[in-house]
Scaffold this motif. Structure first.
Motif, PDB file in Angstrom:
ATOM      1  N   LYS A 163       0.827  -1.198   0.000  1.00 35.04           N
ATOM      2  CA  LYS A 163       0.000   0.000   0.000  1.00 35.04           C
ATOM      3  C   LYS A 163       0.863   1.250   0.000  1.00 35.04           C
ATOM      4  CE  LYS A 163      -3.920   2.129   2.407  1.00 35.04           C
ATOM      5  NZ  LYS A 163      -4.849   2.036   3.547  1.00 35.04           N
ATOM      6  N   ASP A 249      -7.006   0.431  10.295  1.00 39.11           N
ATOM      7  CA  ASP A 249      -6.407  -0.810   9.797  1.00 39.11           C
ATOM      8  C   ASP A 249      -5.776  -1.622  10.922  1.00 39.11           C
ATOM      9  OD1 ASP A 249      -7.233  -0.206   7.272  1.00 39.11           O
ATOM     10  OD2 ASP A 249      -5.287   0.509   6.558  1.00 39.11           O
ATOM     11  N   ARG A 252      -8.655  -3.395  12.489  1.00 33.23           N
ATOM     12  CA  ARG A 252      -9.090  -4.525  11.663  1.00 33.23           C
ATOM     13  C   ARG A 252      -8.125  -5.707  11.808  1.00 33.23           C
ATOM     14  NH1 ARG A 252     -10.896  -1.428   6.010  1.00 33.23           N
ATOM     15  NH2 ARG A 252     -12.895  -0.643   6.789  1.00 33.23           N
ATOM     16  N   TYR A 253      -6.843  -5.406  11.946  1.00 31.58           N
ATOM     17  CA  TYR A 253      -5.872  -6.488  12.139  1.00 31.58           C
ATOM     18  C   TYR A 253      -6.113  -7.175  13.485  1.00 31.58           C
ATOM     19  CZ  TYR A 253      -1.466  -8.854  13.129  1.00 31.58           C
ATOM     20  OH  TYR A 253      -0.532  -9.796  13.484  1.00 31.58           O
ATOM     21  N   ARG A 256      -8.912  -9.455  13.483  1.00 31.90           N
ATOM     22  CA  ARG A 256      -8.737 -10.533  12.484  1.00 31.90           C
ATOM     23  C   ARG A 256      -9.625 -10.332  11.259  1.00 31.90           C
ATOM     24  NH1 ARG A 256      -5.453 -14.381  14.779  1.00 31.90           N
ATOM     25  NH2 ARG A 256      -5.286 -14.227  17.058  1.00 31.90           N
ATOM     26  N   GLU A 257      -9.842  -9.055  10.926  1.00 36.32           N
ATOM     27  CA  GLU A 257     -10.579  -8.727   9.708  1.00 36.32           C
ATOM     28  C   GLU A 257      -9.639  -8.508   8.534  1.00 36.32           C
ATOM     29  OE1 GLU A 257     -12.889  -5.339  10.727  1.00 36.32           O
ATOM     30  OE2 GLU A 257     -14.143  -6.418  12.176  1.00 36.32           O
ATOM     31  N   ARG A 258      -8.341  -8.458   8.802  1.00 36.16           N
ATOM     32  CA  ARG A 258      -7.313  -8.410   7.770  1.00 36.16           C
ATOM     33  C   ARG A 258      -6.111  -9.206   8.265  1.00 36.16           C
ATOM     34  NH1 ARG A 258      -4.816  -2.822   6.411  1.00 36.16           N
ATOM     35  NH2 ARG A 258      -2.975  -4.088   5.984  1.00 36.16           N
ATOM     36  N   GLU A 259      -5.359  -9.764   7.343  1.00 38.17           N
ATOM     37  CA  GLU A 259      -4.262 -10.658   7.723  1.00 38.17           C
ATOM     38  C   GLU A 259      -2.952  -9.935   7.986  1.00 38.17           C
ATOM     39  OE1 GLU A 259      -4.420 -13.879   8.547  1.00 38.17           O
ATOM     40  OE2 GLU A 259      -6.563 -13.499   8.356  1.00 38.17           O
ATOM     41  N   ASN A 260      -2.677  -8.876   7.229  1.00 37.20           N
ATOM     42  CA  ASN A 260      -1.388  -8.208   7.329  1.00 37.20           C
ATOM     43  C   ASN A 260      -1.462  -6.984   8.245  1.00 37.20           C
ATOM     44  OD1 ASN A 260      -0.261 -10.009   5.430  1.00 37.20           O
ATOM     45  ND2 ASN A 260      -1.071  -8.767   3.751  1.00 37.20           N
ATOM     46  N   PRO A 262      -0.726  -3.317   9.232  1.00 35.77           N
ATOM     47  CA  PRO A 262      -0.504  -2.174   8.335  1.00 35.77           C
ATOM     48  C   PRO A 262       0.854  -1.510   8.549  1.00 35.77           C
ATOM     49  CG  PRO A 262      -1.984  -1.557  10.114  1.00 35.77           C
ATOM     50  CD  PRO A 262      -1.785  -3.043  10.229  1.00 35.77           C
TER      51      PRO A 262
END
Length: 333
Positions: A163, A249, A252-253, A256-260, A262
């Protein structure tokens, strides 16, 4: 709904300004009518609306701007956001019944693997075609810029390795009315996962106005009956916009709504804050849980980010150009 923006007034929400105001050209200049097609995702909807109003106010000088908010009806909304759009924005169908000097079109949150598969693609391409001949100039921001060049010239955006998120120094390429008297370098907020390549743009006939050694093309233009201005970045972002995205972000991490995890925005936080955030990241990777968000350190921005200052100059030049056209069209007095 119509909003009147003047340099010395406060910037309210659309619901707080009368829809009608009889007004004569008693200030020596033409009133400008500007539309914002605000397609940003629900959490950023109201912030984007306010940011563009403040930016136009800072750029307005003595003239008045009649400002209309719209949103593509095919952009999916939560019930709360839909209520806000339905009650405080103008109906997009009204766009074609009025004459606009300028239009600003934002991106939207992608939900499909390809832009031309998005549920709002048909509405957006109809808007692009309409704006070519019914505005003096239209600004396309971030994802909207990518969608416009895809529709106009089949220029495909390219996925970035990571990103592109932060404040980037951009330099003017040649001379243009839009970048006249702009600070050097222009410090511009970028927040995107994709880009259009300069080589693809120039081959198709676009003119690049600004670029960054790190972020690539920033602003580019193309002349139709309307002058189309494209921003790969976010000129409207205020000083805290990137911080809000970064914290979102992280949340969200942790959920556990995103894997990586930020990355820290480039050239944005001061050095001490970046050190604290690195320690927090290490802990977050080891103890991943939403409750950990309460342990985020205090965040201090760099003193030199100058958020919004470059955009105010660019938008003042844009409005001045629109005003010259509008005033030339006024009957002699």
């Amino acid at each position: 709904m119509s909003i009147l923006i003047e340099r010395d007034q406060g910037v309210p929400s659309p619901a707080l300004v009368p829809a009608q105001d009889d007004f004569a050209h008693d200030r020596g200049g033409a009133e400008l009518t500007i539309g914002l097609i605000n397609n940003m995702p629900d959490p950023a909807l109201k912030a984007t609306e306010r940011q563009f109003m403040k930016l136009l106010q800072a750029a307005a000088d003595p003239r008045r701007i009649r400002f209309h908010c719209f949103s593509l009806p095919s952009v999916k909304r939560s019930p709360e956001a839909k209520w806000h759009v339905d009650s405080e924005y103008s109906d997009l169908a009204d766009l074609k019944h009025q004459k606009f000097d300028g239009l600003i079109v934002t991106g939207a949150e992608p939900v499909a693997p390809e832009l031309d598969q998005e549920p709002y693609w048909r509405d957006l391409t109809e808007l692009i075609d309409w704006a070519k001949v019914n505005t003096r100039s239209t600004i396309w921001s971030c994802l909207a810029a990518h969608a416009a060049v895809l529709h106009l010239d089949r220029i495909e955006r390219r996925r970035l390795p990571a990103k592109r998120h932060g404040i980037f120094d951009c330099e003017a390429v040649g001379s243009d009315l839009l970048t006249r008297a702009a600070p050097a370098p222009l410090k511009v907020s970028h927040s995107r996962l994709n880009e259009v390549a300069e080589s693809d743009l120039t081959e198709a006939g676009y003119q690049v106005l600004t670029r960054s050694a790190e972020a690539g093309v920033d602003i580019f233009v193309r002349q139709y009956a309307s002058r189309f201005v494209f921003f790969q970045g976010h000129p409207e972002y205020d000083a805290l916009s990137l911080q809000r995205e970064y914290l979102r972000d992280i949340g969200r991490y942790l959920a556990r709504e995103r894997e990586n995890y930020p990355a820290v925005p480039v050239s944005y936080f001061d050095a001490a804050t970046e050190e604290r955030l690195a320690r927090f990241e290490k802990k977050a990777r080891q103890q991943r849980h939403p409750a950990l968000a309460g342990e985020l350190p205090a965040l201090i921005l760099r003193s030199d980010i100058a958020a919004g200052s470059a955009a105010a100059v660019l938008f003042r030049n844009w409005l001045n150009d629109l005003a010259m056209d509008a005033e030339a069209a006024l009957p002699a007095r």
